[in-house]
Design a protein around this motif. Sequence first.
Motif, PDB file in Angstrom:
ATOM      1  N   ASP A  86     -93.196 -35.741  35.556  1.00 47.35           N
ATOM      2  CA  ASP A  86     -93.085 -34.845  34.404  1.00 47.35           C
ATOM      3  C   ASP A  86     -94.405 -34.893  33.646  1.00 47.35           C
ATOM      4  N   ARG A 108     -85.702 -37.297  27.256  1.00 48.71           N
ATOM      5  CA  ARG A 108     -87.018 -37.010  27.833  1.00 48.71           C
ATOM      6  C   ARG A 108     -87.672 -38.215  28.487  1.00 48.71           C
ATOM      7  N   SER A 164     -92.227 -34.119  24.487  1.00 49.48           N
ATOM      8  CA  SER A 164     -91.329 -32.996  24.208  1.00 49.48           C
ATOM      9  C   SER A 164     -91.245 -32.031  25.374  1.00 49.48           C
ATOM     10  N   ASP A 192     -84.464 -32.226  30.210  1.00 52.29           N
ATOM     11  CA  ASP A 192     -83.631 -33.312  29.690  1.00 52.29           C
ATOM     12  C   ASP A 192     -83.132 -34.118  30.889  1.00 52.29           C
TER      13      ASP A 192
END
Length: 370
Positions: A21, A61, A201, A205
């Motif tokens: 990510d 996160r 951010s 999720d």
Amino acid sequence: MPSRIARAYENRLKQGLLTRDPAQGAAVAALSRLEVDLGRRRLFGGVPEVQGVYLWGPPGRGKSILMDLFFACAPEQRKRRVHFHAFMARVHDLIRQWREGDRQTRQRVFGAHRGDDPIDPVAALIASEARLLCFDELQVTDIADAMILGRLFDALFERKVVICVTSNRAPDQLYKDGINRPLFTPFIDRIVERCAVVALSGARDWRLDRMKASRVWFNGEGEARRTGFEQLWDDLRGGMPECPATLKVLGREVVIQRTAGGLARATFDALCEVPLGPQDYLAIAERFHTLFLEDVPLLTPDRRQAARRFVTLIDALYEARTRLVAIAAGSPEQLYPSGDGAFEFERTVSRLNEMSSQSWLDQAAHSDPD
């Protein structure tokens, strides 16, 4: 040469335990820098002030997972990881012990006895236990906490304590709209001064993804249901330590023995076979984003009071959009088929089935407390 946390993060990616990510990159870099600085201080003692890390972002996160990796890799030997609520509960208890203790008791607990102000001896005791404090889910909602924090952390920073924090809120959003907030803002200024503030951010999720890929209502024969329930608890906890949580409700205390951040875990008997009411269940639903409920039985007519409490609990969770993960002796339809209130229980069955759906989990995700 990569830091230990960077290597651990890459290893988890290679093992398929995490999915890359980009939003986590800045967080890994900041934690790597902190790891290196702590190592230099330990080896050379020439880094008088090490800047901590304040990692914030929406739920799910990966903040707790990254904190778990960092804590395992941090070279500081005197380190402690704790949920912020548990830390503040201990602080209040230490303050009480100082104020109520006689000279002998103070000396035994704190190694000092002089003075009326408890903040300095409490900070000295905490600093003697840990030079690195890792806090999960820092949030401030209580005025008593707000009034203590500034002076307490000033005293900790004077003793070279370094902090690493996860939070759902940016520093300037802490204790938002709280009573006497201007008295709290110096604490915010000090956090920003002493920590690198990193926003995590990303749009994804990970906690919700994991729940949607799993069952959330575990029933059936054999140990498979227990195994799946335990695995989901461990996955969502992400290495975060468990601790009790005390909720104050109408002048009483409701204790949930097993919590980890916004996760709570309790048995059916602990919540539904004791005299709890709507306000108690509302407090639980508002405090936690997910409740793991163990050992939901097949209810017979003679357990109608437990069935009624269960209805009230599910109503509170449903209205607050708190997620439910349950291990039960049967399907929702089998829980209470006959007895006083069985007709009304059918609405609970409908809600339980809805709360197990992916569409409801998506809706619940949008109402996560920040």
